[in-house]
Design a protein around this motif. Structure first.
Motif, mmCIF file in Angstrom:
data_model
loop_
_atom_site.group_PDB
_atom_site.id
_atom_site.type_symbol
_atom_site.label_atom_id
_atom_site.label_comp_id
_atom_site.label_asym_id
_atom_site.label_seq_id
_atom_site.Cartn_x
_atom_site.Cartn_y
_atom_site.Cartn_z
ATOM 1 N N PRO A 132 0.819 -1.220 0.000
ATOM 2 C CA PRO A 132 0.000 0.000 0.000
ATOM 3 C C PRO A 132 0.852 1.269 0.000
ATOM 4 N N GLY A 133 0.474 2.183 -0.884
ATOM 5 C CA GLY A 133 1.164 3.466 -0.939
ATOM 6 C C GLY A 133 2.424 3.481 -1.780
ATOM 7 N N ARG A 134 2.850 2.318 -2.276
ATOM 8 C CA ARG A 134 4.077 2.257 -3.079
ATOM 9 C C ARG A 134 3.748 2.124 -4.560
ATOM 10 N N LYS A 135 4.441 2.887 -5.387
ATOM 11 C CA LYS A 135 4.246 2.810 -6.827
ATOM 12 C C LYS A 135 5.072 1.668 -7.411
ATOM 13 N N SER A 136 4.519 1.039 -8.427
ATOM 14 C CA SER A 136 5.229 -0.047 -9.094
ATOM 15 C C SER A 136 6.063 0.495 -10.242
ATOM 16 N N ASP A 137 7.206 -0.122 -10.468
ATOM 17 C CA ASP A 137 8.063 0.260 -11.589
ATOM 18 C C ASP A 137 7.646 -0.429 -12.883
ATOM 19 N N PHE A 138 6.684 -1.352 -12.788
ATOM 20 C CA PHE A 138 6.346 -2.173 -13.948
ATOM 21 C C PHE A 138 4.986 -1.860 -14.563
ATOM 22 N N HIS A 139 4.136 -1.146 -13.846
ATOM 23 C CA HIS A 139 2.832 -0.801 -14.410
ATOM 24 C C HIS A 139 2.323 0.475 -13.751
ATOM 25 N N GLN A 140 1.291 1.038 -14.347
ATOM 26 C CA GLN A 140 0.698 2.266 -13.824
ATOM 27 C C GLN A 140 -0.762 2.051 -13.444
ATOM 28 N N LEU A 141 -1.086 0.847 -13.030
ATOM 29 C CA LEU A 141 -2.452 0.541 -12.623
ATOM 30 C C LEU A 141 -2.803 1.301 -11.349
ATOM 31 N N SER A 142 -3.915 1.993 -11.368
ATOM 32 C CA SER A 142 -4.363 2.678 -10.156
ATOM 33 C C SER A 142 -5.023 1.662 -9.232
ATOM 34 N N PRO A 143 -5.028 1.916 -7.923
ATOM 35 C CA PRO A 143 -5.719 1.011 -7.004
ATOM 36 C C PRO A 143 -7.187 0.830 -7.377
ATOM 37 N N GLU A 144 -7.810 1.905 -7.863
ATOM 38 C CA GLU A 144 -9.225 1.826 -8.234
ATOM 39 C C GLU A 144 -9.429 0.880 -9.416
ATOM 40 N N LYS A 145 -8.551 0.994 -10.425
ATOM 41 C CA LYS A 145 -8.653 0.125 -11.596
ATOM 42 C C LYS A 145 -8.376 -1.327 -11.213
ATOM 43 N N SER A 146 -7.349 -1.538 -10.408
ATOM 44 C CA SER A 146 -7.021 -2.893 -9.964
ATOM 45 C C SER A 146 -8.171 -3.495 -9.175
ATOM 46 N N ASP A 147 -8.757 -2.696 -8.295
ATOM 47 C CA ASP A 147 -9.852 -3.186 -7.462
ATOM 48 C C ASP A 147 -11.056 -3.573 -8.312
ATOM 49 N N GLN A 148 -11.325 -2.789 -9.344
ATOM 50 C CA GLN A 148 -12.441 -3.092 -10.240
ATOM 51 C C GLN A 148 -12.213 -4.414 -10.975
ATOM 52 N N ILE A 149 -11.003 -4.585 -11.503
ATOM 53 C CA ILE A 149 -10.685 -5.815 -12.236
ATOM 54 C C ILE A 149 -10.734 -7.022 -11.302
ATOM 55 N N LEU A 150 -10.169 -6.875 -10.100
ATOM 56 C CA LEU A 150 -10.164 -7.977 -9.138
ATOM 57 C C LEU A 150 -11.577 -8.360 -8.721
ATOM 58 N N SER A 151 -12.410 -7.358 -8.512
ATOM 59 C CA SER A 151 -13.786 -7.627 -8.107
ATOM 60 C C SER A 151 -14.519 -8.414 -9.180
ATOM 61 N N GLU A 152 -14.385 -7.984 -10.431
ATOM 62 C CA GLU A 152 -15.043 -8.687 -11.535
ATOM 63 C C GLU A 152 -14.461 -10.091 -11.705
ATOM 64 N N LEU A 153 -13.147 -10.204 -11.517
ATOM 65 C CA LEU A 153 -12.497 -11.507 -11.651
ATOM 66 C C LEU A 153 -13.009 -12.479 -10.599
ATOM 67 N N ARG A 154 -13.086 -12.030 -9.365
ATOM 68 C CA ARG A 154 -13.537 -12.909 -8.287
ATOM 69 C C ARG A 154 -14.989 -13.324 -8.478
ATOM 70 N N VAL A 155 -15.822 -12.384 -8.898
ATOM 71 C CA VAL A 155 -17.231 -12.716 -9.132
ATOM 72 C C VAL A 155 -17.353 -13.745 -10.247
ATOM 73 N N ASN A 156 -16.642 -13.524 -11.350
ATOM 74 C CA ASN A 156 -16.715 -14.457 -12.476
ATOM 75 C C ASN A 156 -16.156 -15.827 -12.118
ATOM 76 N N LEU A 157 -15.067 -15.844 -11.352
ATOM 77 C CA LEU A 157 -14.494 -17.124 -10.929
ATOM 78 C C LEU A 157 -15.454 -17.870 -10.004
ATOM 79 N N ASN A 158 -16.065 -17.149 -9.086
ATOM 80 C CA ASN A 158 -17.009 -17.795 -8.176
ATOM 81 C C ASN A 158 -18.258 -18.276 -8.909
ATOM 82 N N ASN A 159 -18.714 -17.504 -9.890
ATOM 83 C CA ASN A 159 -19.848 -17.958 -10.700
ATOM 84 C C ASN A 159 -19.498 -19.237 -11.448
ATOM 85 N N LEU A 160 -18.288 -19.282 -11.977
ATOM 86 C CA LEU A 160 -17.847 -20.466 -12.715
ATOM 87 C C LEU A 160 -17.683 -21.654 -11.775
ATOM 88 N N ALA A 161 -17.211 -21.385 -10.563
ATOM 89 C CA ALA A 161 -17.076 -22.458 -9.573
ATOM 90 C C ALA A 161 -18.441 -23.035 -9.223
#
Length: 321
Positions: A123-152
């Motif tokens: 938390p609070g540290r910038k990555s040298d490899f990507h410029q993903l914002s926490p908000e964008k990452s959180d959105q993708i993770l949320s959709e990923l988890r929902v889709n994975l759980n639906n598939l499960a």
């Protein structure tokens, strides 16, 4: 030899040639023969066009060779700021009957979990490899988890209850999904499980109507014999014409409701095939949404999203006792 030449053999060679070329991809990647910058450009293009190339493959063994070869070079893609760019395709692979293809998908999705959870682990540290914002990452993770759980949920079998550990589960889509969720859980062990977004019944039904309208709109755009938007079609749906075949929204809903095996999702994808490879990514995403929100007979006439809601409610009730 180049990566383009290897993948050409994978896609056009006979069974033995294709298999050998697929296995040479890894060796070539780490050999001194590769031509650095030029090879990197080839890799980026191969990954970018992978879904379009895959959908044209009819032989199961060639699909396996192609998916496994792509998974070897996948980490070299140039979409660090858009890590979910192939998720719709990878979700299709997760449901394939071939275990090697599912494992290739698992590896590729797991490759994105590190960058996506960086903001949680550091938390609070910038990555040298990507410029993903926490908000964008959180959105993708949320959709990923929902889709994975639906598939499960949709791939669950009562016989799995007796297995305590993931590694002991029989090979299949459910196990592949759990392998991804387990890694995601390790990366996000400080995040409460109740942060998993589970939609309400009203939200699920509302989203289902949105998906239905998206499908109707696509079908109306596709068939010139369908009435224009200002006129209502006799069935209110519009039709998708593919050669001599025509499909409606009800055809899509029926195919999903009566699905029996993993190939049935690709049959739905095929309904939208207009010969335009550039549309494939959007089609895969739409079909995945339809699969998650439309009812399935094997789930007792409800959708995976509703099944997940049912499971969540049951878990809450059990914990409150």
């Amino acid at each position: 030899m180049t990566f383009n030449e290897l993948f050409k053999i994978i896609l056009t060679g006979d069974k033995d040639q294709s298999r050998e070329a697929a296995r040479r991809v890894r060796k070539f990647l780490y050999s001194s023969q590769s031509d650095g910058k030029n090879e990197y450009k080839q890799i980026k293009n191969i990954i970018k066009t992978a879904p379009n190339a895959y959908v044209k493959i009819s032989e199961g063994w060639r699909q396996e060779n192609f998916a496994m070869a792509v998974s070897v070079i996948y980490y070299l893609h140039d979409r660090e700021n858009n890590p979910d760019f192939l998720f719709p395709w990878l979700f299709q692979l997760l449901q394939h009957e071939n275990g090697n293809i599912r494992q290739a998908s698992v590896r590729m999705i797991q490759n994105e979990l590190g960058p996506l959870t960086y903001y949680i682990r550091f938390p609070g540290r910038k990555s040298d490899f990507h410029q993903l914002s926490p908000e964008k990452s959180d959105q993708i993770l949320s959709e990923l988890r929902v889709n994975l759980n639906n598939l499960a949920v949709s791939s669950w079998k009562d016989s799995y209850k007796k297995f305590k550990y993931i590694n002991h589960l029989p090979s299949g889509t459910y196990k592949s999904v759990q392998l991804i969720l387990s890694v995601l859980g390790e990366y996000c062990n400080d995040v409460a499980d109740d942060q998993l977004r589970v939609e309400t019944k009203e939200q699920i039904l509302s989203r289902r109507k949105e998906i239905e309208q998206e499908i109707v709109d696509i079908f109306k755009e596709t068939d010139p014999t369908s009435p224009p938007p200002s006129r209502k079609a006799s069935d209110g749906q519009g039709r998708l014409r593919r050669g001599k075949e025509q499909f409606t929204l009800q055809d899509v809903k029926d195919a999903i409701y009566n699905e029996e095996d993993n190939d049935d999702m690709m049959k739905v994808v095929a309904m939208f095939d207009r010969g335009d490879a550039s549309e494939l990514s959007n089609v895969l995403e739409l079909v995945t949404d339809a699969w998650n929100y439309f009812p399935h007979k094997i789930l007792g006439g409800i959708s995976p999203a509703e099944k997940l809601l049912e499971y969540k409610r049951t878990s809450v009730n059990d914990e409150s006792r």
